[in-house]
Motif scaffolding. Structure first.
Motif, PDB file in Angstrom:
ATOM      1  N   PRO A   1      41.095  43.588  49.503  1.00 26.18           N
ATOM      2  CA  PRO A   1      41.576  45.009  50.424  1.00 26.18           C
ATOM      3  C   PRO A   1      43.099  44.952  50.016  1.00 26.18           C
ATOM      4  O   PRO A   1      43.855  46.019  49.786  1.00 26.18           O
ATOM      5  CB  PRO A   1      41.196  44.843  51.707  1.00 26.18           C
ATOM      6  CG  PRO A   1      40.292  44.201  51.838  1.00 26.18           C
ATOM      7  CD  PRO A   1      40.573  42.817  50.887  1.00 26.18           C
ATOM      8  N   ALA A   2      44.011  43.642  50.179  1.00 28.18           N
ATOM      9  CA  ALA A   2      45.351  43.831  49.815  1.00 28.18           C
ATOM     10  C   ALA A   2      45.718  44.004  48.573  1.00 28.18           C
ATOM     11  O   ALA A   2      46.539  44.808  48.342  1.00 28.18           O
ATOM     12  CB  ALA A   2      46.033  42.499  50.380  1.00 28.18           C
ATOM     13  N   MET A   3      44.905  43.651  47.789  1.00 28.87           N
ATOM     14  CA  MET A   3      45.075  43.931  46.201  1.00 28.87           C
ATOM     15  C   MET A   3      44.851  45.435  45.918  1.00 28.87           C
ATOM     16  O   MET A   3      45.510  46.060  45.150  1.00 28.87           O
ATOM     17  CB  MET A   3      44.281  42.932  45.317  1.00 28.87           C
ATOM     18  CG  MET A   3      44.571  41.535  45.224  1.00 28.87           C
ATOM     19  SD  MET A   3      43.426  40.474  44.485  1.00 28.87           S
ATOM     20  CE  MET A   3      43.626  40.853  42.961  1.00 28.87           C
ATOM     21  N   LYS A   4      43.684  45.932  46.676  1.00 34.78           N
ATOM     22  CA  LYS A   4      43.656  47.444  46.213  1.00 34.78           C
ATOM     23  C   LYS A   4      44.387  48.146  46.945  1.00 34.78           C
ATOM     24  O   LYS A   4      44.935  49.296  46.322  1.00 34.78           O
ATOM     25  CB  LYS A   4      42.185  47.770  47.015  1.00 34.78           C
ATOM     26  CG  LYS A   4      41.656  49.278  46.735  1.00 34.78           C
ATOM     27  CD  LYS A   4      40.387  49.321  47.365  1.00 34.78           C
ATOM     28  CE  LYS A   4      39.942  50.815  47.124  1.00 34.78           C
ATOM     29  NZ  LYS A   4      38.551  51.111  47.699  1.00 34.78           N
ATOM     30  N   ALA A   5      44.993  47.762  47.985  1.00 30.14           N
ATOM     31  CA  ALA A   5      46.171  48.739  48.759  1.00 30.14           C
ATOM     32  C   ALA A   5      47.348  48.575  47.787  1.00 30.14           C
ATOM     33  O   ALA A   5      48.247  49.324  47.724  1.00 30.14           O
ATOM     34  CB  ALA A   5      46.464  48.126  50.257  1.00 30.14           C
ATOM     35  N   ALA A   6      47.502  47.377  47.242  1.00 26.84           N
ATOM     36  CA  ALA A   6      48.830  47.302  46.289  1.00 26.84           C
ATOM     37  C   ALA A   6      48.656  47.944  44.738  1.00 26.84           C
ATOM     38  O   ALA A   6      49.342  47.720  43.898  1.00 26.84           O
ATOM     39  CB  ALA A   6      49.012  45.750  45.863  1.00 26.84           C
ATOM     40  N   GLY A   7      47.296  48.694  44.606  1.00 22.33           N
ATOM     41  CA  GLY A   7      47.190  49.296  43.487  1.00 22.33           C
ATOM     42  C   GLY A   7      46.531  48.533  42.378  1.00 22.33           C
ATOM     43  O   GLY A   7      46.693  48.884  41.204  1.00 22.33           O
ATOM     44  N   ILE A   8      45.923  47.185  42.657  1.00 19.70           N
ATOM     45  CA  ILE A   8      45.374  46.330  41.405  1.00 19.70           C
ATOM     46  C   ILE A   8      44.060  46.403  41.548  1.00 19.70           C
ATOM     47  O   ILE A   8      43.320  46.526  42.579  1.00 19.70           O
ATOM     48  CB  ILE A   8      45.930  44.877  42.053  1.00 19.70           C
ATOM     49  CG1 ILE A   8      47.336  44.598  42.175  1.00 19.70           C
ATOM     50  CG2 ILE A   8      45.094  43.960  40.879  1.00 19.70           C
ATOM     51  CD1 ILE A   8      47.666  43.559  42.720  1.00 19.70           C
ATOM     52  N   ASP A   9      43.735  46.811  40.375  1.00 20.55           N
ATOM     53  CA  ASP A   9      42.274  47.336  39.915  1.00 20.55           C
ATOM     54  C   ASP A   9      41.828  45.862  39.229  1.00 20.55           C
ATOM     55  O   ASP A   9      42.190  45.657  38.295  1.00 20.55           O
ATOM     56  CB  ASP A   9      41.965  48.473  39.288  1.00 20.55           C
ATOM     57  CG  ASP A   9      40.562  48.500  38.849  1.00 20.55           C
ATOM     58  OD1 ASP A   9      39.934  47.873  38.916  1.00 20.55           O
ATOM     59  OD2 ASP A   9      40.277  49.740  38.339  1.00 20.55           O
ATOM     60  N   ILE A  10      40.887  45.195  40.121  1.00 20.61           N
ATOM     61  CA  ILE A  10      40.596  43.599  39.567  1.00 20.61           C
ATOM     62  C   ILE A  10      39.682  43.699  38.241  1.00 20.61           C
ATOM     63  O   ILE A  10      39.555  42.921  37.492  1.00 20.61           O
ATOM     64  CB  ILE A  10      39.842  42.703  40.581  1.00 20.61           C
ATOM     65  CG1 ILE A  10      38.704  43.204  41.192  1.00 20.61           C
ATOM     66  CG2 ILE A  10      41.097  42.363  41.388  1.00 20.61           C
ATOM     67  CD1 ILE A  10      37.838  42.132  41.793  1.00 20.61           C
ATOM     68  N   THR A  11      39.118  44.861  38.000  1.00 16.96           N
ATOM     69  CA  THR A  11      38.395  45.256  36.764  1.00 16.96           C
ATOM     70  C   THR A  11      39.072  45.368  35.604  1.00 16.96           C
ATOM     71  O   THR A  11      38.465  45.245  34.444  1.00 16.96           O
ATOM     72  CB  THR A  11      37.474  46.469  36.995  1.00 16.96           C
ATOM     73  OG1 THR A  11      38.070  47.771  37.258  1.00 16.96           O
ATOM     74  CG2 THR A  11      36.482  46.190  38.287  1.00 16.96           C
ATOM     75  N   LYS A  12      40.318  45.649  35.620  1.00 18.59           N
ATOM     76  CA  LYS A  12      41.351  45.954  34.669  1.00 18.59           C
ATOM     77  C   LYS A  12      42.329  44.708  34.534  1.00 18.59           C
ATOM     78  O   LYS A  12      43.075  44.868  33.239  1.00 18.59           O
ATOM     79  CB  LYS A  12      41.952  47.402  34.858  1.00 18.59           C
ATOM     80  CG  LYS A  12      41.229  48.493  34.884  1.00 18.59           C
ATOM     81  CD  LYS A  12      41.711  49.766  35.078  1.00 18.59           C
ATOM     82  CE  LYS A  12      40.893  50.753  35.081  1.00 18.59           C
ATOM     83  NZ  LYS A  12      41.535  52.132  35.307  1.00 18.59           N
ATOM     84  N   VAL A  13      42.250  43.886  35.285  1.00 19.42           N
ATOM     85  CA  VAL A  13      43.384  42.675  35.319  1.00 19.42           C
ATOM     86  C   VAL A  13      42.713  41.822  34.041  1.00 19.42           C
ATOM     87  O   VAL A  13      41.460  41.346  34.430  1.00 19.42           O
ATOM     88  CB  VAL A  13      43.591  42.207  36.466  1.00 19.42           C
ATOM     89  CG1 VAL A  13      44.360  40.951  36.497  1.00 19.42           C
ATOM     90  CG2 VAL A  13      44.223  43.139  37.504  1.00 19.42           C
ATOM     91  N   ARG A  14      43.468  41.392  33.187  1.00 21.07           N
ATOM     92  CA  ARG A  14      43.141  40.318  32.391  1.00 21.07           C
ATOM     93  C   ARG A  14      44.146  39.217  32.248  1.00 21.07           C
ATOM     94  O   ARG A  14      45.500  39.338  32.034  1.00 21.07           O
ATOM     95  CB  ARG A  14      43.230  40.956  30.919  1.00 21.07           C
ATOM     96  CG  ARG A  14      42.191  41.960  30.550  1.00 21.07           C
ATOM     97  CD  ARG A  14      42.171  42.253  29.088  1.00 21.07           C
ATOM     98  NE  ARG A  14      42.143  41.055  28.386  1.00 21.07           N
ATOM     99  CZ  ARG A  14      41.347  41.124  27.252  1.00 21.07           C
ATOM    100  NH1 ARG A  14      40.612  42.050  26.783  1.00 21.07           N
ATOM    101  NH2 ARG A  14      41.249  40.070  26.676  1.00 21.07           N
ATOM    102  N   GLY A  15      43.538  37.851  32.627  1.00 23.29           N
ATOM    103  CA  GLY A  15      44.559  36.776  32.752  1.00 23.29           C
ATOM    104  C   GLY A  15      45.596  37.062  34.087  1.00 23.29           C
ATOM    105  O   GLY A  15      45.725  38.214  34.696  1.00 23.29           O
ATOM    106  N   SER A  16      46.006  35.892  34.527  1.00 27.45           N
ATOM    107  CA  SER A  16      46.959  35.754  35.562  1.00 27.45           C
ATOM    108  C   SER A  16      47.506  34.562  35.707  1.00 27.45           C
ATOM    109  O   SER A  16      47.240  33.592  34.918  1.00 27.45           O
ATOM    110  CB  SER A  16      46.236  36.227  36.931  1.00 27.45           C
ATOM    111  OG  SER A  16      45.570  35.437  37.599  1.00 27.45           O
ATOM    112  N   LYS A  17      48.857  34.472  36.302  1.00 27.97           N
ATOM    113  CA  LYS A  17      49.618  33.321  36.329  1.00 27.97           C
ATOM    114  C   LYS A  17      49.351  32.639  38.006  1.00 27.97           C
ATOM    115  O   LYS A  17      49.473  33.535  38.816  1.00 27.97           O
ATOM    116  CB  LYS A  17      50.806  33.431  35.942  1.00 27.97           C
ATOM    117  CG  LYS A  17      51.030  33.641  34.347  1.00 27.97           C
ATOM    118  CD  LYS A  17      52.435  34.082  34.140  1.00 27.97           C
ATOM    119  CE  LYS A  17      52.491  34.501  32.877  1.00 27.97           C
ATOM    120  NZ  LYS A  17      53.765  35.356  32.454  1.00 27.97           N
TER     121      LYS A  17
END
Length: 147
Positions: free
Chosen positions: A29-45
């Motif tokens: 929910p915090a990621m969604k509130a921050a505008g992060i769409d995990i279906t569109k994120v590729r890779g992370s650090k």
């Protein structure tokens, strides 16, 4: 004989899974509130979300990572103690102490996150781990206390 120490091992494994679920239900929910769409994120650090999400939303995730660090030593030493047949009595109590302190550490870190309290709990749990390691060495190398 000597298998009582396996009970706190299983409890800490179960607690780690509880923290995993808590992390997911906090973080998504915090990621969604921050505008992060995990279906569109590729890779992370590692630590990338620390710069994006509010700190208190990351506390549970940080604790989950902590439960995958030092407790790995606990699991190994507890298995050594169980295999040597010395996992009952005082060693079982030390293991329960370690697990109880780690659970308390998790609850502190995931809620109000006061570092001085966390450090005290971490230090006490580490003392339990040192004692368990000494007892494992005594059992494996045949060192006996004379007195």
């Amino acid at each position: 004989m000597g298998r009582d120490i396996l009970q706190p091992v299983v409890v800490l494994i179960a607690w780690t899974l509880v923290m995993l679920v808590w992390m997911v239900v906090t973080r998504l929910p915090a990621m969604k509130a921050a505008g992060i769409d995990i279906t569109k994120v590729r890779g992370s650090k590692p630590g990338q979300l620390d710069a994006i999400l509010p700190p208190e939303k990351q506390w549970v995730a940080h604790n989950y990572m902590h439960l995958l660090e030092q407790p790995t030593i606990f699991y190994a030493v507890a298995l050594v103690i169980a295999m040597t047949g010395t996992g009952d009595g005082f060693n079982a109590w030390l293991a329960w102490g370690y697990v109880g302190l780690r659970i308390a550490h998790s609850l502190v870190q995931a809620t109000f996150n006061k570092v001085s309290v966390r450090f005290m709990l971490f230090a006490l749990s580490t003392l339990c781990l040192f004692a368990l390691t000494l007892h494992a060495a005594m059992a494996v190398f045949g060192w006996h206390m004379h007195g």
